[in-house]
Scaffold this motif. Structure first.
Motif, PDB file in Angstrom:
ATOM      1  N   TRP A 107      -8.986 -17.852 -74.952  1.00 21.88           N
ATOM      2  CA  TRP A 107      -8.607 -17.345 -73.636  1.00 21.88           C
ATOM      3  C   TRP A 107      -9.290 -15.997 -73.455  1.00 21.88           C
ATOM      4  CZ3 TRP A 107      -6.215 -18.972 -69.376  1.00 21.88           C
ATOM      5  CH2 TRP A 107      -5.899 -18.005 -68.419  1.00 21.88           C
ATOM      6  N   GLN A 108     -10.161 -15.899 -72.480  1.00 21.41           N
ATOM      7  CA  GLN A 108     -10.881 -14.654 -72.192  1.00 21.41           C
ATOM      8  C   GLN A 108     -10.612 -14.246 -70.757  1.00 21.41           C
ATOM      9  OE1 GLN A 108     -11.994 -13.607 -75.480  1.00 21.41           O
ATOM     10  NE2 GLN A 108     -13.432 -12.636 -74.130  1.00 21.41           N
ATOM     11  N   ASP A 109     -10.292 -12.970 -70.541  1.00 19.89           N
ATOM     12  CA  ASP A 109     -10.191 -12.479 -69.169  1.00 19.89           C
ATOM     13  C   ASP A 109     -11.409 -11.630 -68.819  1.00 19.89           C
ATOM     14  OD1 ASP A 109      -9.565 -10.360 -70.771  1.00 19.89           O
ATOM     15  OD2 ASP A 109      -7.779  -9.750 -69.683  1.00 19.89           O
ATOM     16  N   SER A 110     -12.370 -11.610 -69.727  1.00 21.43           N
ATOM     17  CA  SER A 110     -13.644 -10.931 -69.488  1.00 21.43           C
ATOM     18  C   SER A 110     -14.739 -11.745 -70.177  1.00 21.43           C
ATOM     19  CB  SER A 110     -13.607  -9.499 -70.023  1.00 21.43           C
ATOM     20  OG  SER A 110     -13.390  -9.505 -71.422  1.00 21.43           O
ATOM     21  N   SER A 111     -15.973 -11.338 -70.004  1.00 15.69           N
ATOM     22  CA  SER A 111     -17.104 -12.078 -70.540  1.00 15.69           C
ATOM     23  C   SER A 111     -17.118 -12.053 -72.073  1.00 15.69           C
ATOM     24  CB  SER A 111     -18.408 -11.479 -70.009  1.00 15.69           C
ATOM     25  OG  SER A 111     -19.511 -11.975 -70.728  1.00 15.69           O
ATOM     26  N   LEU A 112     -17.103 -13.216 -72.676  1.00 16.39           N
ATOM     27  CA  LEU A 112     -17.177 -13.299 -74.130  1.00 16.39           C
ATOM     28  C   LEU A 112     -18.509 -12.752 -74.640  1.00 16.39           C
ATOM     29  CD1 LEU A 112     -16.057 -14.170 -76.869  1.00 16.39           C
ATOM     30  CD2 LEU A 112     -16.891 -16.479 -76.395  1.00 16.39           C
ATOM     31  N   SER A 113     -19.589 -13.037 -73.937  1.00 12.98           N
ATOM     32  CA  SER A 113     -20.897 -12.540 -74.379  1.00 12.98           C
ATOM     33  C   SER A 113     -20.946 -11.019 -74.343  1.00 12.98           C
ATOM     34  CB  SER A 113     -22.029 -13.148 -73.548  1.00 12.98           C
ATOM     35  OG  SER A 113     -21.878 -12.829 -72.188  1.00 12.98           O
ATOM     36  N   ASP A 114     -20.300 -10.397 -73.351  1.00 15.61           N
ATOM     37  CA  ASP A 114     -20.249  -8.934 -73.305  1.00 15.61           C
ATOM     38  C   ASP A 114     -19.453  -8.376 -74.481  1.00 15.61           C
ATOM     39  OD1 ASP A 114     -21.722  -8.978 -70.989  1.00 15.61           O
ATOM     40  OD2 ASP A 114     -20.023  -8.541 -69.661  1.00 15.61           O
ATOM     41  N   GLU A 115     -18.347  -9.029 -74.794  1.00 16.38           N
ATOM     42  CA  GLU A 115     -17.520  -8.576 -75.917  1.00 16.38           C
ATOM     43  C   GLU A 115     -18.277  -8.690 -77.239  1.00 16.38           C
ATOM     44  OE1 GLU A 115     -13.143  -9.480 -77.875  1.00 16.38           O
ATOM     45  OE2 GLU A 115     -13.590 -10.198 -75.867  1.00 16.38           O
ATOM     46  N   LEU A 116     -18.980  -9.787 -77.432  1.00 17.87           N
ATOM     47  CA  LEU A 116     -19.739  -9.969 -78.673  1.00 17.87           C
ATOM     48  C   LEU A 116     -20.904  -8.990 -78.762  1.00 17.87           C
ATOM     49  CD1 LEU A 116     -19.773 -13.857 -78.933  1.00 17.87           C
ATOM     50  CD2 LEU A 116     -18.268 -12.251 -80.114  1.00 17.87           C
ATOM     51  N   ALA A 117     -21.502  -8.658 -77.628  1.00 21.51           N
ATOM     52  CA  ALA A 117     -22.622  -7.716 -77.616  1.00 21.51           C
ATOM     53  C   ALA A 117     -22.184  -6.325 -78.059  1.00 21.51           C
ATOM     54  CB  ALA A 117     -23.242  -7.650 -76.227  1.00 21.51           C
ATOM     55  N   GLN A 118     -20.918  -6.000 -77.891  1.00 23.03           N
ATOM     56  CA  GLN A 118     -20.404  -4.695 -78.303  1.00 23.03           C
ATOM     57  C   GLN A 118     -20.216  -4.604 -79.810  1.00 23.03           C
ATOM     58  OE1 GLN A 118     -16.966  -3.484 -76.049  1.00 23.03           O
ATOM     59  NE2 GLN A 118     -17.824  -4.318 -74.162  1.00 23.03           N
ATOM     60  N   ALA A 119     -20.171  -5.739 -80.480  1.00 24.26           N
ATOM     61  CA  ALA A 119     -20.001  -5.757 -81.939  1.00 24.26           C
ATOM     62  C   ALA A 119     -21.372  -5.561 -82.578  1.00 24.26           C
ATOM     63  CB  ALA A 119     -19.376  -7.081 -82.375  1.00 24.26           C
ATOM     64  N   GLU A 120     -21.637  -4.353 -83.037  1.00 21.07           N
ATOM     65  CA  GLU A 120     -22.969  -4.013 -83.537  1.00 21.07           C
ATOM     66  C   GLU A 120     -23.186  -4.419 -84.992  1.00 21.07           C
ATOM     67  OE1 GLU A 120     -23.480   0.125 -82.761  1.00 21.07           O
ATOM     68  OE2 GLU A 120     -23.207  -0.121 -80.608  1.00 21.07           O
ATOM     69  N   ASN A 121     -22.151  -4.412 -85.780  1.00 19.31           N
ATOM     70  CA  ASN A 121     -22.268  -4.728 -87.196  1.00 19.31           C
ATOM     71  C   ASN A 121     -22.353  -6.245 -87.378  1.00 19.31           C
ATOM     72  OD1 ASN A 121     -21.823  -5.247 -89.921  1.00 19.31           O
ATOM     73  ND2 ASN A 121     -20.426  -3.542 -90.170  1.00 19.31           N
ATOM     74  N   ALA A 122     -23.310  -6.688 -88.157  1.00 22.60           N
ATOM     75  CA  ALA A 122     -23.510  -8.130 -88.367  1.00 22.60           C
ATOM     76  C   ALA A 122     -22.331  -8.781 -89.082  1.00 22.60           C
ATOM     77  CB  ALA A 122     -24.794  -8.375 -89.157  1.00 22.60           C
ATOM     78  N   ASN A 123     -21.520  -8.012 -89.782  1.00 28.85           N
ATOM     79  CA  ASN A 123     -20.375  -8.565 -90.510  1.00 28.85           C
ATOM     80  C   ASN A 123     -19.059  -8.265 -89.812  1.00 28.85           C
ATOM     81  OD1 ASN A 123     -21.820  -9.726 -92.708  1.00 28.85           O
ATOM     82  ND2 ASN A 123     -22.214  -7.657 -93.420  1.00 28.85           N
ATOM     83  N   THR A 124     -19.103  -8.151 -88.512  1.00 29.76           N
ATOM     84  CA  THR A 124     -17.923  -7.830 -87.725  1.00 29.76           C
ATOM     85  C   THR A 124     -17.045  -9.057 -87.542  1.00 29.76           C
ATOM     86  OG1 THR A 124     -19.083  -6.102 -86.530  1.00 29.76           O
ATOM     87  CG2 THR A 124     -17.149  -7.009 -85.468  1.00 29.76           C
ATOM     88  N   GLU A 125     -15.749  -8.825 -87.591  1.00 27.44           N
ATOM     89  CA  GLU A 125     -14.782  -9.865 -87.261  1.00 27.44           C
ATOM     90  C   GLU A 125     -14.240  -9.551 -85.881  1.00 27.44           C
ATOM     91  OE1 GLU A 125     -10.305 -10.709 -88.603  1.00 27.44           O
ATOM     92  OE2 GLU A 125     -11.780 -11.056 -90.185  1.00 27.44           O
ATOM     93  N   VAL A 126     -14.290 -10.511 -84.992  1.00 27.45           N
ATOM     94  CA  VAL A 126     -13.774 -10.338 -83.636  1.00 27.45           C
ATOM     95  C   VAL A 126     -12.560 -11.241 -83.500  1.00 27.45           C
ATOM     96  CG1 VAL A 126     -14.262 -10.611 -81.181  1.00 27.45           C
ATOM     97  CG2 VAL A 126     -16.063  -9.821 -82.736  1.00 27.45           C
ATOM     98  N   ASN A 127     -11.431 -10.654 -83.169  1.00 30.00           N
ATOM     99  CA  ASN A 127     -10.216 -11.434 -82.976  1.00 30.00           C
ATOM    100  C   ASN A 127     -10.052 -11.758 -81.501  1.00 30.00           C
ATOM    101  OD1 ASN A 127      -9.106 -11.549 -85.681  1.00 30.00           O
ATOM    102  ND2 ASN A 127      -8.982  -9.342 -85.493  1.00 30.00           N
ATOM    103  N   LEU A 128     -10.052 -13.023 -81.192  1.00 20.92           N
ATOM    104  CA  LEU A 128      -9.954 -13.497 -79.820  1.00 20.92           C
ATOM    105  C   LEU A 128      -8.559 -14.017 -79.543  1.00 20.92           C
ATOM    106  CD1 LEU A 128     -13.259 -15.566 -79.798  1.00 20.92           C
ATOM    107  CD2 LEU A 128     -12.929 -13.233 -78.960  1.00 20.92           C
ATOM    108  N   THR A 129      -8.158 -13.941 -78.283  1.00 27.60           N
ATOM    109  CA  THR A 129      -6.894 -14.534 -77.883  1.00 27.60           C
ATOM    110  C   THR A 129      -7.066 -16.050 -77.866  1.00 27.60           C
ATOM    111  OG1 THR A 129      -6.371 -12.628 -76.513  1.00 27.60           O
ATOM    112  CG2 THR A 129      -5.164 -14.655 -76.052  1.00 27.60           C
TER     113      THR A 129
END
Length: 133
Positions: free
Chosen positions: A71-93
């Motif tokens: 469930w995204q209320d904003s652009s998933l691609s924009d959120e992923l682009a903010q994760a600069e570290n290649a080993n980042t964990e992104v927790n999504l709803t």
């Protein structure tokens, strides 16, 4: 597929770009030897996520249960682009599909879903058009 008898594997194999791993006895013997299939579902999911991560040639890996919907209320691609570290964990709803007894489901996206408590009010407001208090 955690259940080697799950017929959903056939449908998934027909999907473009989808590789299906069926976790039968041979699968677990190859990965764990005589220890076989772990009793804990969470342990099996962790092992399987690592197997896929090690084999994948992609920028991102999403590990989501079959009954889960992002469930995204904003652009998933924009959120992923903010994760600069290649080993980042992104927790999504993630909304989890529920199948209450007697519930009706016409399509995959109809019916009942459970949201994480922190997201319930926000999601309810988006569906009803109400503003949060």
């Amino acid at each position: 597929m955690d259940d080697p008898q799950d017929t959903g594997a056939y449908a998934l194999r027909a999907s473009l770009g989808c590789r299906v791993l069926v976790c039968d006895d041979a699968y677990w013997a190859e990965r764990r030897g005589k220890r076989w299939r772990p009793a804990s579902q969470m342990r099996r999911q962790t092992i399987n996520a690592n197997v896929v991560k090690d084999a994948a040639d992609s920028d991102w890996l999403f590990h989501i249960d079959a009954d889960g919907f992002i469930w995204q209320d904003s652009s998933l691609s924009d959120e992923l682009a903010q994760a600069e570290n290649a080993n980042t964990e992104v927790n999504l709803t993630v909304l989890e599909r529920l199948f209450p007894e007697g519930g009706k489901q016409g399509t995959l996206f109809e019916g009942t879903f459970r949201a994480q408590p922190i997201c319930q009010k926000k999601i309810r407001n988006q569906f009803t058009g109400l503003s949060p208090p």
